[in-house]
Motif scaffolding. Structure first.
Motif, mmCIF file in Angstrom:
data_model
loop_
_atom_site.group_PDB
_atom_site.id
_atom_site.type_symbol
_atom_site.label_atom_id
_atom_site.label_comp_id
_atom_site.label_asym_id
_atom_site.label_seq_id
_atom_site.Cartn_x
_atom_site.Cartn_y
_atom_site.Cartn_z
ATOM 1 N N GLY A 20 63.064 98.686 103.303
ATOM 2 C CA GLY A 20 64.074 98.285 104.274
ATOM 3 C C GLY A 20 64.121 96.777 104.366
ATOM 4 N N SER A 21 64.829 96.312 105.382
ATOM 5 C CA SER A 21 64.991 94.866 105.548
ATOM 6 C C SER A 21 64.934 94.491 107.019
ATOM 7 N N LEU A 22 64.754 93.209 107.227
ATOM 8 C CA LEU A 22 64.650 92.643 108.560
ATOM 9 C C LEU A 22 65.469 91.356 108.555
ATOM 10 N N THR A 23 66.637 91.371 109.195
ATOM 11 C CA THR A 23 67.512 90.201 109.225
ATOM 12 C C THR A 23 67.213 89.423 110.496
ATOM 13 N N ARG A 35 57.606 91.974 118.594
ATOM 14 C CA ARG A 35 58.243 93.278 118.371
ATOM 15 C C ARG A 35 59.650 93.027 117.862
ATOM 16 N N MET A 36 60.039 93.795 116.854
ATOM 17 C CA MET A 36 61.359 93.654 116.252
ATOM 18 C C MET A 36 61.874 95.035 115.872
ATOM 19 N N THR A 37 63.105 95.066 115.411
ATOM 20 C CA THR A 37 63.705 96.294 114.894
ATOM 21 C C THR A 37 64.270 95.982 113.526
ATOM 22 N N THR A 38 63.952 96.817 112.539
ATOM 23 C CA THR A 38 64.468 96.599 111.191
ATOM 24 C C THR A 38 65.969 96.833 111.166
ATOM 25 N N GLY A 66 53.234 99.101 102.410
ATOM 26 C CA GLY A 66 54.691 99.166 102.310
ATOM 27 C C GLY A 66 55.298 97.792 102.577
ATOM 28 N N TRP A 67 56.515 97.592 102.089
ATOM 29 C CA TRP A 67 57.150 96.276 102.175
ATOM 30 C C TRP A 67 58.509 96.317 102.836
ATOM 31 N N LEU A 68 58.853 95.230 103.536
ATOM 32 C CA LEU A 68 60.193 94.973 104.054
ATOM 33 C C LEU A 68 60.665 93.635 103.505
ATOM 34 N N ARG A 69 61.949 93.549 103.206
ATOM 35 C CA ARG A 69 62.554 92.296 102.735
ATOM 36 C C ARG A 69 63.048 91.499 103.949
#
Length: 149
Positions: A20-23, A35-38, A66-69
């Protein structure tokens, strides 16, 4: 809740494994714990040992590997240029004198967070200014540590 515990620069993590990603805007890309939301709606906890200065294309790993972009959000910015190199250097000096975060673009223009007061000052200095929505990644500064570790 998934905990993101490690950051890696773009090209230094297995990008094909991103789940997934995190903008994020710039001010959220230089945190240690938050705390954030993908982008896919998953609540996560950024929980790094030290703050990391994240850039577009970096990766964040969770405890299980696991990875997030990381993606840079478009922000309200001002792009500024002078009439020549000397004029642009003077403009940069005035911005630095005010301790403003500035990104130097490949073509020599400067990008900073939009501020109508600063825009007015720059126009008064003869700068060409254009307000845009664009990712913002200002210079880290002379004393900043650039590695994620």
């Amino acid at each position: 809740m998934r905990r993101l515990v490690r950051a890696a620069r773009g090209g230094e993590w297995p990008e094909a494994e991103a789940s997934g990603s995190l903008t994020l805007p710039f001010d959220h890309r230089s945190r240690r714990r938050m705390r954030m939301t993908t982008d896919q709606g998953e609540p996560i906890l950024l929980d790094l040992a030290q703050p990391a200065r994240l850039a577009d294309g970096d990766g964040l790993a969770d405890e299980a590997g696991g990875w997030l972009r990381v993606l840079a959000a478009e922000e309200d910015v001002l792009e500024v240029s002078g009439g020549d190199a000397c004029h642009s250097a003077r403009i940069a000096w005035h911005l630095g004198n005010r301790h403003l975060a500035v990104e130097v673009l490949p073509d020599g223009r400067l990008r900073l967070a939009y501020d109508h007061v600063i825009e007015h000052m720059l126009i008064g200095l003869g700068a060409r200014c254009a307000r845009r929505l664009a990712p913002f990644q200002p210079e880290a500064g002379a004393y900043a540590h650039h590695d994620h570790g």
